[in-house]
Design a protein around this motif. Sequence first.
Motif, PDB file in Angstrom:
ATOM      1  N   SER A 291       0.842  -1.205   0.000  1.00  0.00           N
ATOM      2  CA  SER A 291       0.000   0.000   0.000  1.00  0.00           C
ATOM      3  C   SER A 291       0.872   1.247   0.000  1.00  0.00           C
ATOM      4  O   SER A 291       2.030   1.215   0.415  1.00  0.00           O
ATOM      5  N   ILE A 292       0.281   2.349  -0.447  1.00  0.00           N
ATOM      6  CA  ILE A 292       0.974   3.634  -0.489  1.00  0.00           C
ATOM      7  C   ILE A 292       0.065   4.697   0.126  1.00  0.00           C
ATOM      8  O   ILE A 292      -1.157   4.671  -0.072  1.00  0.00           O
ATOM      9  N   ASP A 293       0.645   5.613   0.892  1.00  0.00           N
ATOM     10  CA  ASP A 293      -0.111   6.683   1.537  1.00  0.00           C
ATOM     11  C   ASP A 293       0.600   8.009   1.259  1.00  0.00           C
ATOM     12  O   ASP A 293       1.683   8.268   1.782  1.00  0.00           O
ATOM     13  N   LEU A 294      -0.031   8.835   0.436  1.00  0.00           N
ATOM     14  CA  LEU A 294       0.516  10.150   0.086  1.00  0.00           C
ATOM     15  C   LEU A 294      -0.412  11.259   0.540  1.00  0.00           C
ATOM     16  O   LEU A 294      -0.385  12.371   0.003  1.00  0.00           O
ATOM     17  N   ALA A 295      -1.203  11.000   1.573  1.00  0.00           N
ATOM     18  CA  ALA A 295      -2.220  11.958   1.989  1.00  0.00           C
ATOM     19  C   ALA A 295      -1.643  13.213   2.627  1.00  0.00           C
ATOM     20  O   ALA A 295      -2.225  14.287   2.517  1.00  0.00           O
ATOM     21  N   GLU A 296      -0.484  13.096   3.281  1.00  0.00           N
ATOM     22  CA  GLU A 296       0.105  14.245   3.961  1.00  0.00           C
ATOM     23  C   GLU A 296       1.185  14.880   3.096  1.00  0.00           C
ATOM     24  O   GLU A 296       2.000  14.176   2.490  1.00  0.00           O
ATOM     25  N   ALA A 297       1.222  16.196   3.073  1.00  0.00           N
ATOM     26  CA  ALA A 297       2.185  16.903   2.225  1.00  0.00           C
ATOM     27  C   ALA A 297       3.613  16.728   2.717  1.00  0.00           C
ATOM     28  O   ALA A 297       4.554  16.709   1.921  1.00  0.00           O
ATOM     29  N   ALA A 298       3.810  16.608   4.037  1.00  0.00           N
ATOM     30  CA  ALA A 298       5.166  16.551   4.603  1.00  0.00           C
ATOM     31  C   ALA A 298       5.600  15.148   4.976  1.00  0.00           C
ATOM     32  O   ALA A 298       6.651  14.973   5.579  1.00  0.00           O
ATOM     33  N   GLN A 299       4.822  14.144   4.614  1.00  0.00           N
ATOM     34  CA  GLN A 299       5.195  12.765   4.934  1.00  0.00           C
ATOM     35  C   GLN A 299       4.513  11.821   3.961  1.00  0.00           C
ATOM     36  O   GLN A 299       3.365  12.029   3.574  1.00  0.00           O
ATOM     37  N   ALA A 300       5.237  10.796   3.560  1.00  0.00           N
ATOM     38  CA  ALA A 300       4.662   9.750   2.720  1.00  0.00           C
ATOM     39  C   ALA A 300       5.152   8.406   3.240  1.00  0.00           C
ATOM     40  O   ALA A 300       6.190   8.333   3.905  1.00  0.00           O
ATOM     41  N   ARG A 301       4.413   7.360   2.942  1.00  0.00           N
ATOM     42  CA  ARG A 301       4.848   6.047   3.379  1.00  0.00           C
ATOM     43  C   ARG A 301       4.308   4.962   2.465  1.00  0.00           C
ATOM     44  O   ARG A 301       3.227   5.088   1.890  1.00  0.00           O
ATOM     45  N   PHE A 302       5.121   3.917   2.326  1.00  0.00           N
ATOM     46  CA  PHE A 302       4.694   2.672   1.714  1.00  0.00           C
ATOM     47  C   PHE A 302       4.659   1.647   2.844  1.00  0.00           C
ATOM     48  O   PHE A 302       5.514   1.685   3.741  1.00  0.00           O
ATOM     49  N   TYR A 303       3.716   0.711   2.789  1.00  0.00           N
ATOM     50  CA  TYR A 303       3.634  -0.234   3.894  1.00  0.00           C
ATOM     51  C   TYR A 303       2.984  -1.548   3.472  1.00  0.00           C
ATOM     52  O   TYR A 303       2.240  -1.616   2.496  1.00  0.00           O
ATOM     53  N   SER A 304       3.285  -2.573   4.245  1.00  0.00           N
ATOM     54  CA  SER A 304       2.661  -3.896   4.110  1.00  0.00           C
ATOM     55  C   SER A 304       2.360  -4.399   5.507  1.00  0.00           C
ATOM     56  O   SER A 304       3.137  -4.166   6.444  1.00  0.00           O
ATOM     57  N   ARG A 305       1.261  -5.105   5.663  1.00  0.00           N
ATOM     58  CA  ARG A 305       0.903  -5.706   6.944  1.00  0.00           C
ATOM     59  C   ARG A 305       0.735  -7.209   6.764  1.00  0.00           C
ATOM     60  O   ARG A 305       0.112  -7.662   5.804  1.00  0.00           O
ATOM     61  N   ARG A 306       1.284  -7.958   7.717  1.00  0.00           N
ATOM     62  CA  ARG A 306       1.165  -9.415   7.728  1.00  0.00           C
ATOM     63  C   ARG A 306       0.796  -9.819   9.155  1.00  0.00           C
ATOM     64  O   ARG A 306       1.680 -10.121   9.957  1.00  0.00           O
ATOM     65  N   GLY A 307      -0.496  -9.761   9.459  1.00  0.00           N
ATOM     66  CA  GLY A 307      -0.899 -10.007  10.833  1.00  0.00           C
ATOM     67  C   GLY A 307      -0.399  -8.880  11.717  1.00  0.00           C
ATOM     68  O   GLY A 307      -0.637  -7.700  11.458  1.00  0.00           O
ATOM     69  N   LYS A 308       0.360  -9.232  12.745  1.00  0.00           N
ATOM     70  CA  LYS A 308       0.907  -8.221  13.653  1.00  0.00           C
ATOM     71  C   LYS A 308       2.101  -7.487  13.041  1.00  0.00           C
ATOM     72  O   LYS A 308       2.376  -6.327  13.363  1.00  0.00           O
ATOM     73  N   ALA A 309       2.818  -8.160  12.156  1.00  0.00           N
ATOM     74  CA  ALA A 309       4.028  -7.586  11.555  1.00  0.00           C
ATOM     75  C   ALA A 309       3.677  -6.493  10.547  1.00  0.00           C
ATOM     76  O   ALA A 309       2.647  -6.548   9.872  1.00  0.00           O
ATOM     77  N   GLN A 310       4.572  -5.509  10.451  1.00  0.00           N
ATOM     78  CA  GLN A 310       4.376  -4.412   9.513  1.00  0.00           C
ATOM     79  C   GLN A 310       5.715  -3.968   8.935  1.00  0.00           C
ATOM     80  O   GLN A 310       6.688  -3.796   9.668  1.00  0.00           O
ATOM     81  N   SER A 311       5.760  -3.823   7.623  1.00  0.00           N
ATOM     82  CA  SER A 311       6.929  -3.292   6.927  1.00  0.00           C
ATOM     83  C   SER A 311       6.585  -1.898   6.412  1.00  0.00           C
ATOM     84  O   SER A 311       5.513  -1.708   5.830  1.00  0.00           O
ATOM     85  N   LEU A 312       7.491  -0.942   6.638  1.00  0.00           N
ATOM     86  CA  LEU A 312       7.234   0.427   6.200  1.00  0.00           C
ATOM     87  C   LEU A 312       8.485   1.047   5.606  1.00  0.00           C
ATOM     88  O   LEU A 312       9.601   0.728   6.017  1.00  0.00           O
ATOM     89  N   ILE A 313       8.278   1.936   4.670  1.00  0.00           N
ATOM     90  CA  ILE A 313       9.319   2.877   4.274  1.00  0.00           C
ATOM     91  C   ILE A 313       8.663   4.257   4.361  1.00  0.00           C
ATOM     92  O   ILE A 313       7.597   4.493   3.783  1.00  0.00           O
ATOM     93  N   ILE A 314       9.258   5.132   5.158  1.00  0.00           N
ATOM     94  CA  ILE A 314       8.672   6.432   5.491  1.00  0.00           C
ATOM     95  C   ILE A 314       9.558   7.533   4.919  1.00  0.00           C
ATOM     96  O   ILE A 314      10.787   7.497   5.082  1.00  0.00           O
ATOM     97  N   PHE A 315       8.927   8.496   4.275  1.00  0.00           N
ATOM     98  CA  PHE A 315       9.643   9.620   3.669  1.00  0.00           C
ATOM     99  C   PHE A 315       9.271  10.907   4.392  1.00  0.00           C
ATOM    100  O   PHE A 315       8.099  11.270   4.473  1.00  0.00           O
TER     101      PHE A 315
END
Length: 230
Positions: free
Chosen positions: A42-66
């Motif tokens: 998934s990708i989240d570009l809703a905020e002007a000063a922050q963006a993130r890509f993420y994946s969820r696998r149950g409790k685990a979460q992978s993110l890359i935050i800009f």
Amino acid sequence: MQAEDRVIHFCVELIHQPAPLKRQALQKLYFDLSQTRAAYDSIDLAEAAQARFYSRRGKAQSLIIFLPDRVLMVEEWSDIPLSTFEEKVRAAAPLALQARGVKQVLVHSATVRSTFALTHYKDARVFLLDNACCLEGRIAPHFERPIATGGLRLVFPETNEHRGNLHVNIESFRHSADEMFVEVKAIFGRQPIAPPDMEPIIANLRETRAFISDRVFPFLQQFDCPQEAL
């Protein structure tokens, strides 16, 4: 104490000169990463000063935050080994920095969190505060409240022999009564990195992980003795 700890968090933080977040460049990056082993769901570009890509696998979460001056790669409640996280950093970080127009990483940090199961204590608070820190009977009379978690915070400055400033937290683990929680964050400011070479960052990540196994574990192990058990 159980020698094999349970790693629950990895993070690499890459700090660079501030630059605006460009929506189109990040959308292209998201597609480019989908063609690699560092794809995100998934990708989240809703905020002007922050963006993130993420994946969820149950409790685990992978993110890359800009953020305007940094990129963070995070594995929260990690279900992957360090070697897999290293592969993701090698694959994603150079592309992410290129998309941000970054030519040099000025400062970087590596954070590892893990837990150790105690052998001779059922309560990590008793183990650490009463036994290791010799504070039995000296806390409650002053604060008059129950303790949810307690711990130590240690900071080891960089020296000529040892790279990085290390911030070490050792606490009772709030999610499990008989486990110790350890966090080591190593900050490296003397070693600018020029992408796409990620190997110095990988090496420092490994050293951060090794600090828990080679330094923190034996420190705690000396207190987890049968004769001290309650």
